[in-house]
Write a protein that holds these residues in place. Structure first.
Motif, PDB file in Angstrom:
ATOM      1  N   TYR A  89      42.671  -0.082  11.530  1.00 32.50           N
ATOM      2  CA  TYR A  89      41.503   0.808  11.003  1.00 32.50           C
ATOM      3  C   TYR A  89      41.333   0.424   9.482  1.00 32.50           C
TER       4      TYR A  89
ATOM      5  N   ILE B 221      39.216  -2.750   9.996  1.00 25.74           N
ATOM      6  CA  ILE B 221      37.859  -2.367  10.620  1.00 25.74           C
ATOM      7  C   ILE B 221      36.858  -1.782   9.624  1.00 25.74           C
TER       8      ILE B 221
ATOM      9  N   THR C 281      33.433  -3.614   8.796  1.00 28.46           N
ATOM     10  CA  THR C 281      32.021  -3.049   8.960  1.00 28.46           C
ATOM     11  C   THR C 281      31.427  -2.690   7.771  1.00 28.46           C
TER      12      THR C 281
ATOM     13  N   SER D  10      38.296  -1.680  21.591  1.00 28.35           N
ATOM     14  CA  SER D  10      38.856  -0.362  20.965  1.00 28.35           C
ATOM     15  C   SER D  10      39.956  -0.705  19.975  1.00 28.35           C
TER      16      SER D  10
ATOM     17  N   SER E 199      35.309   4.583  20.121  1.00 33.48           N
ATOM     18  CA  SER E 199      34.446   3.355  19.347  1.00 33.48           C
ATOM     19  C   SER E 199      34.958   2.105  20.037  1.00 33.48           C
ATOM     20  N   SER E 200      34.304   1.169  20.053  1.00 32.63           N
ATOM     21  CA  SER E 200      34.729  -0.299  20.494  1.00 32.63           C
ATOM     22  C   SER E 200      34.127  -1.087  19.148  1.00 32.63           C
ATOM     23  N   TYR E 201      34.406  -2.019  19.141  1.00 32.61           N
ATOM     24  CA  TYR E 201      34.222  -3.057  18.061  1.00 32.61           C
ATOM     25  C   TYR E 201      33.849  -4.269  18.265  1.00 32.61           C
TER      26      TYR E 201
ATOM     27  N   THR F  11      29.797   3.140  20.592  1.00 31.99           N
ATOM     28  CA  THR F  11      30.280   4.231  21.138  1.00 31.99           C
ATOM     29  C   THR F  11      30.320   4.058  22.549  1.00 31.99           C
TER      30      THR F  11
ATOM     31  N   GLU G 241      30.083  -1.251  15.164  1.00 33.37           N
ATOM     32  CA  GLU G 241      30.968  -0.141  16.135  1.00 33.37           C
ATOM     33  C   GLU G 241      29.661   0.317  17.089  1.00 33.37           C
TER      34      GLU G 241
END
Length: 114
Positions: A48, A51, A55, A32, A74-76, A64, A62
């Motif tokens: 962020y 990220i 992305t 996360s 959200s996790s990445y 959910t 990403e």
């Protein structure tokens, strides 16, 4: 999946210490934004911003996630596999290879998490 990107964009992304740290951290397990902020010793706004850049270039996927309370977050996960820089006929090119991110696989992961 492989795609040629402008070499300047690739080098700019990978020149950023926080972007590199995020890619490295998420290459072993999805994380996360809060986990990334802690792991990368960065503020949440910094994480962020990186990220979003990663992305935008499909170097980070990403997902959910649902927690026990029924809330979602959200996790990445890094999708970057390799970057090859080629110098041919006086021109630099960057070839970026990524792990495929299939929408069906993401739906299955979401469904299994419920």
């Amino acid at each position: 999946m492989s795609e040629e990107l402008p070499v300047e964009e690739v080098l700019s992304l990978l020149d950023d210490e926080y972007a590199r740290a995020i890619l490295i951290a998420t290459s072993t397990e999805p994380m996360s934004a809060n986990q990334l902020a802690e792991a990368c010793d960065a503020s949440l706004p910094t994480v962020y911003r990186r990220i979003n850049r990663l992305t935008d270039h499909d170097l980070l996927a990403e997902h959910t996630e649902l927690d026990e309370d029924g809330h979602h977050y959200s996790s990445y996960e890094a999708t970057l596999e390799s970057v090859a820089i080629d110098l041919t006929d006086g021109e630099l090119t960057a070839d970026v290879s990524r792990e495929p991110t299939d929408a069906a696989d993401r739906f299955t992961e979401l469904w299994e998490g419920i």
